[in-house]
Design an enzyme around this catalytic site. Structure first.
Site, PDB file in Angstrom:
ATOM      1  N   HIS A  46       0.829  -1.212   0.000  1.00 46.49           N
ATOM      2  CA  HIS A  46       0.000   0.000   0.000  1.00 46.49           C
ATOM      3  C   HIS A  46       0.866   1.266   0.000  1.00 46.49           C
ATOM      4  CE1 HIS A  46      -3.784  -2.226   1.638  1.00 46.49           C
ATOM      5  NE2 HIS A  46      -3.746  -2.192   0.324  1.00 46.49           N
ATOM      6  N   HIS A  79      -0.219  -8.854   0.904  1.00 44.31           N
ATOM      7  CA  HIS A  79      -1.283  -8.972   1.905  1.00 44.31           C
ATOM      8  C   HIS A  79      -1.885 -10.370   1.955  1.00 44.31           C
ATOM      9  CE1 HIS A  79      -1.249  -4.774   0.329  1.00 44.31           C
ATOM     10  NE2 HIS A  79      -1.082  -4.544   1.623  1.00 44.31           N
ATOM     11  N   GLU A 131      -5.699  -8.127   3.614  1.00 46.29           N
ATOM     12  CA  GLU A 131      -5.158  -9.209   4.437  1.00 46.29           C
ATOM     13  C   GLU A 131      -6.281 -10.014   5.090  1.00 46.29           C
ATOM     14  OE1 GLU A 131      -2.632  -9.995   8.485  1.00 46.29           O
ATOM     15  OE2 GLU A 131      -2.073  -8.202   7.338  1.00 46.29           O
ATOM     16  N   THR A 170      -2.046  -8.874  10.905  1.00 45.61           N
ATOM     17  CA  THR A 170      -0.668  -8.627  11.373  1.00 45.61           C
ATOM     18  C   THR A 170      -0.353  -7.155  11.601  1.00 45.61           C
ATOM     19  OG1 THR A 170       0.196  -8.491   9.110  1.00 45.61           O
ATOM     20  CG2 THR A 170       0.185 -10.675  10.153  1.00 45.61           C
TER      21      THR A 170
END
Length: 314
Positions: A46, A79, A131, A170
């Site tokens: 990102h 991700h 994710e 995470t």
């Protein structure tokens, strides 16, 4: 305020983590091996600066696999992706490389293990984040429940009395997640926890570095993308530790110099997807306006490296 003294506290660690570094290398090595274009499903990480740099080298970013020609190589983002994505690539006999961060893959394996052991899985994370979509896509629908907030943790319920386990995204706030886990554990004392915390070392270290500088700062800038979970968490951590004047910016050109009025100690950090060149850019912009002194505040040293996929290992 032009020319006034400005002390910059540089939070360390900051910026690129090992998973991001590996993902970018996978795209670059794929371009070297296969030639342009190499397709990438979703932003590899990102950060627009990184994505645009890879586009200039011949990467083409798409949202879904059906936008990729069957004879072109494709990379899956850091991700992680639902199991259905590589399965579809296999069905189409495509060349694909998985740039999923190994620490995200660890969470995927935990989810599968809990499923095999008959547990219902609670995933602490943010709905819609790539994710989270990838992690939920590792197990059949109905076997995993998303919990986003403390309020969710206080009200979530399950039919019957299933064995429970929790896993997490995470890139969450360490403190917020601990609060949610505490609520869940008080309600479901037999719930199984991860053997090792799922929030990754890089997320934790960057948050600790912000905590170490926040109380000394009049303002903090976090360099990162507006869709970057770990970058947004750094802003929240700064505010939570007493620096209400905390701002997420993508580039030095985003700095509001009126916002800088009254700031004599400025904290600077960067999310795990932001390259150090963007930190340098912000420091240079500050130097153009103020007389700058820099102090680096280090809370940890990082020496983690992740191997590349064997197809690309030189």
């Amino acid at each position: 305020m032009t020319g006034a003294d400005l002390t910059i506290l540089l939070a360390t660690p900051r910026g690129f983590c090992a998973g991001v570094d590996r993902a970018i290398q996978i795209v670059e090595r794929s371009l070297e091996k296969y030639g342009a274009p190499v397709y990438v499903r979703h932003e590899i990480v990102h950060n627009r600066f990184v994505v645009e740099g890879l586009e200039k080298k011949g990467a083409i970013f798409v949202e879904e696999l059906d936008q990729v020609p069957v004879d072109a190589p494709v990379v899956f983002s850091a991700h992680g992706v639902p199991k259905s994505v590589p399965a579809e690539a296999e069905r189409r006999k495509m060349v694909y490389l998985d740039a999923t961060c190994p620490l995200v893959s660890k969470v995927h394996l935990e989810a599968e293990r809990h499923l095999k052991q008959g547990r219902h899985i609670i995933l602490i994370g943010h709905a819609g984040h790539p994710e989270v979509i990838g992690t939920m896509g590792q197990v059949p629908e109905g076997t995993i429940t998303l919990v986003e907030t403390r309020a969710d943790a206080e009200t979530v319920s399950f039919e019957g009395d299933p064995e429970l386990a929790f896993i997490t995204q995470t890139t969450l706030s360490v403190d917020d997640t601990a609060e949610i886990v505490s609520v869940l554990q008080s309600r479901f004392p037999k719930m199984v926890a991860p053997a090792k915390e799922d929030i990754c070392y890089a997320t934790t270290n960057r948050q600790e570095a912000v905590k170490a500088i926040a109380e000394r700062c009049d303002g903090i800038v976090v360099i990162g993308a507006p869709n970057s979970s770990n970058s947004k968490r750094l802003v929240e951590v700064a505010k939570g530790r007493g620096c209400e004047k905390a701002l997420l910016i993508q580039r030095a050109t985003d700095i509001d110099w009126d916002w800088m009025e009254g700031v004599s100690v400025l904290g600077i950090t960067a999310g795990a997807s932001a390259p150090e060149v963007l930190v340098d850019e912000v420091i240079d912009a500050c130097r153009a306006h103020r007389s700058v002194t820099i102090e680096e505040v280090t809370v940890a040293r990082e020496d983690v490296r992740f191997k590349l996929p064997r197809e690309l290992a030189s």
